[in-house]
Enzyme design. Structure first.
Site, PDB file in Angstrom:
ATOM      1  N   SER A  63       0.785  -1.395  -0.151  1.00  0.00           N
ATOM      2  CA  SER A  63       0.184  -0.043   0.003  1.00  0.00           C
ATOM      3  C   SER A  63       0.840   1.077   0.002  1.00  0.00           C
ATOM      4  O   SER A  63       0.332   2.293  -0.127  1.00  0.00           O
ATOM      5  CB  SER A  63      -1.079   0.142   1.103  1.00  0.00           C
ATOM      6  OG  SER A  63      -2.026  -0.633   1.034  1.00  0.00           O
ATOM      7  N   LYS A  66       0.290   3.417  -3.083  1.00  0.00           N
ATOM      8  CA  LYS A  66      -1.034   4.305  -3.212  1.00  0.00           C
ATOM      9  C   LYS A  66      -0.522   5.768  -3.452  1.00  0.00           C
ATOM     10  O   LYS A  66      -1.207   6.730  -3.749  1.00  0.00           O
ATOM     11  CB  LYS A  66      -1.749   3.860  -2.109  1.00  0.00           C
ATOM     12  CG  LYS A  66      -2.405   2.474  -2.336  1.00  0.00           C
ATOM     13  CD  LYS A  66      -3.117   2.064  -1.066  1.00  0.00           C
ATOM     14  CE  LYS A  66      -3.636   0.521  -1.428  1.00  0.00           C
ATOM     15  NZ  LYS A  66      -4.481   0.149   0.129  1.00  0.00           N
ATOM     16  N   TYR A 190      -3.883  -2.289 -10.149  1.00  0.00           N
ATOM     17  CA  TYR A 190      -3.799  -2.255  -8.695  1.00  0.00           C
ATOM     18  C   TYR A 190      -2.724  -3.492  -8.307  1.00  0.00           C
ATOM     19  O   TYR A 190      -1.922  -2.894  -7.406  1.00  0.00           O
ATOM     20  CB  TYR A 190      -5.092  -2.240  -8.139  1.00  0.00           C
ATOM     21  CG  TYR A 190      -5.001  -2.369  -6.517  1.00  0.00           C
ATOM     22  CD1 TYR A 190      -4.758  -1.234  -5.685  1.00  0.00           C
ATOM     23  CD2 TYR A 190      -5.285  -3.492  -5.980  1.00  0.00           C
ATOM     24  CE1 TYR A 190      -4.894  -1.396  -4.516  1.00  0.00           C
ATOM     25  CE2 TYR A 190      -5.338  -3.556  -4.434  1.00  0.00           C
ATOM     26  CZ  TYR A 190      -5.007  -2.178  -3.935  1.00  0.00           C
ATOM     27  OH  TYR A 190      -4.962  -2.574  -2.363  1.00  0.00           O
ATOM     28  N   TYR A 241      -4.367   3.449   7.966  1.00  0.00           N
ATOM     29  CA  TYR A 241      -5.953   2.672   8.041  1.00  0.00           C
ATOM     30  C   TYR A 241      -6.715   3.267   9.199  1.00  0.00           C
ATOM     31  O   TYR A 241      -6.486   4.444   9.442  1.00  0.00           O
ATOM     32  CB  TYR A 241      -5.733   1.142   8.120  1.00  0.00           C
ATOM     33  CG  TYR A 241      -4.767   0.694   7.198  1.00  0.00           C
ATOM     34  CD1 TYR A 241      -4.919   0.867   5.556  1.00  0.00           C
ATOM     35  CD2 TYR A 241      -3.502  -0.074   7.306  1.00  0.00           C
ATOM     36  CE1 TYR A 241      -4.083   0.446   4.753  1.00  0.00           C
ATOM     37  CE2 TYR A 241      -2.779  -0.455   6.384  1.00  0.00           C
ATOM     38  CZ  TYR A 241      -3.143  -0.283   4.951  1.00  0.00           C
ATOM     39  OH  TYR A 241      -2.251  -0.598   4.106  1.00  0.00           O
ATOM     40  N   VAL A 259       1.059  -3.489   3.956  1.00  0.00           N
ATOM     41  CA  VAL A 259       0.978  -4.951   4.579  1.00  0.00           C
ATOM     42  C   VAL A 259       2.462  -5.723   4.529  1.00  0.00           C
ATOM     43  O   VAL A 259       2.629  -6.614   4.993  1.00  0.00           O
ATOM     44  CB  VAL A 259      -0.166  -5.835   4.250  1.00  0.00           C
ATOM     45  CG1 VAL A 259      -1.310  -5.277   4.656  1.00  0.00           C
ATOM     46  CG2 VAL A 259      -0.272  -6.165   2.847  1.00  0.00           C
TER      47      VAL A 259
HETATM   48  N1  GLU Z   1      -2.371  -5.335  -2.100  1.00  0.00           N
HETATM   49  C1  GLU Z   1      -2.815  -5.159  -0.894  1.00  0.00           C
HETATM   50  C2  GLU Z   1      -4.377  -5.475  -0.709  1.00  0.00           C
HETATM   51  O1  GLU Z   1      -5.160  -4.978  -1.579  1.00  0.00           O
HETATM   52  C3  GLU Z   1      -2.484  -4.038  -0.354  1.00  0.00           C
HETATM   53  C4  GLU Z   1      -3.010  -3.747   1.295  1.00  0.00           C
HETATM   54  C5  GLU Z   1      -2.214  -2.784   2.204  1.00  0.00           C
HETATM   55  O2  GLU Z   1      -0.819  -2.885   1.890  1.00  0.00           O
HETATM   56  O3  GLU Z   1      -2.366  -2.501   3.157  1.00  0.00           O
HETATM   57  O4  GLU Z   1      -4.852  -6.055   0.191  1.00  0.00           O
END
Ligand code: GLU
Length: 312
Positions: A63, A66, A190, A241, A259
């Protein structure tokens, strides 16, 4: 302040920690990573690089990508993006579906999965995922000055085979008209963007434009100062988050976690910092990475909430 010394002491302290959290297992390929690793890299505004521990080991940035995807999408559609994605902390887990129903398919922010999937839809721009991913890689190569950064195809395949929840989010938003391409193409973009493999050193270098008010260290402009400030604001309020408030409280600087156990943190005008340790806490944020940033902020006095640099 001897930053090199602080980095060395932090690395030693983190290596001695016993509670390292739990490695993410919902993407099977990530479950194979050794939790005993910790790395940190700090790129300073005056051009220094301080690194320690496993700073040169590649990891799945997940993430953290992003941030770069949002930067690209804003470059394409500007503020129109905010008609399709909100700017509020979610207070919900990163992959929540219920909130989307209440909010008619408009995700809370670009850093929860649903919001990042809309951003990936924007970045697809009518092309095949490989075109969008090529653009993303070129962007990250430019930001970091390192052309060796690549996608970990095993991680991408692993998430493609198991990412049912993201598929549900994408389909749900498609039903509301907020995902406009074929969902398989959007998720292809994504998932590959999340599967970029970078080291702490590469990530800290890639984040420099956010500490430099939108400028690349080579003098070029990546984004306007206003956009850099806004991206930093979103990282602070939404980058962890439903633990974003806690991160702001404990660390006090903008940060985006993934993650894979990485965190990119920005001290405007001072430093772009990457930490990595694969074990996660209950909210899905790197356990030692958060602890290390908290300690670094305490010792350096770096905070967006104080004009002074005074450690305590
Ligand atoms: N590719 C992961 C997902 O969509 C990213 C989640 C993350 O790093 O928080 O679940």
């Amino acid at each position: 302040m001897d930053l090199g010394n602080i980095v060395n002491e932090l690395v030693a302290a983190m290596q001695a920690q016993e509670d390292r959290g739990t490695v993410a297992s919902y993407i099977p390929e990530l479950a194979k990573i050794d939790p005993g690793q910790f790395g940190i890299a700090i790129a300073t505004a005056d051009g220094r690089m301080l690194a320690g521990g496993d700073a040169d080991t590649g990891f799945s940035i997940q993430s953290v990508s992003k941030v770069f995807a949002l930067t690209l999408a804003l470059g394409k559609v500007g503020d129109q993006l905010w008609e399709r994605v909100g700017r509020e902390p979610s207070g919900n887990p990163f992959n929540s579906i219920t909130q989307l129903e209440h909010e008619q398919g408009i995700p809370r922010n670009p850093f929860i999965n649903a919001g990042a999937i809309v951003v990936a839809d924007v970045n697809l721009g009518g092309h095949q995922p490989r075109v969008a991913i090529g653009e993303m890689l070129r962007f990250v190569h430019y930001l970091s000055g390192d052309d060796s950064i690549a996608i970990d195809e095993a991680v991408a395949a692993s998430e493609t085979a198991t990412g049912f929840r993201n598929l549900a989010l994408a389909n749900y938003m498609r039903a509301f008209g907020n995902v406009r391409h074929d969902v398989d193409l959007v998720l292809g973009n994504y998932i590959h963007q999340c599967a970029m493999e970078m080291s702490c050193r590469q990530l800290a270098l890639a984040g420099r434009y956010l500490m430099l008010d939108g400028r690349h260290p080579d003098g070029g402009r990546v984004v306007s100062p206003r956009r850099a400030r806004r991206i930093n604001a979103l990282m602070l309020t939404c980058g962890h988050y439903d633990a974003s408030g806690d991160f702001a409280f404990r660390v006090g600087i903008p940060g985006k976690s993934g993650v894979g156990g990485g965190i990119l943190a920005i001290v405007p005008g001072r430093a772009s910092i990457a930490v990595w340790s694969p074990g996660l806490n209950a909210n899905g944020n790197s356990c030692l990475g958060t602890l290390a940033l908290e300690e670094l902020a305490r010792r350096t006095g770096w905070s967006v909430f104080s004009p002074l640099e005074e450690g305590d």
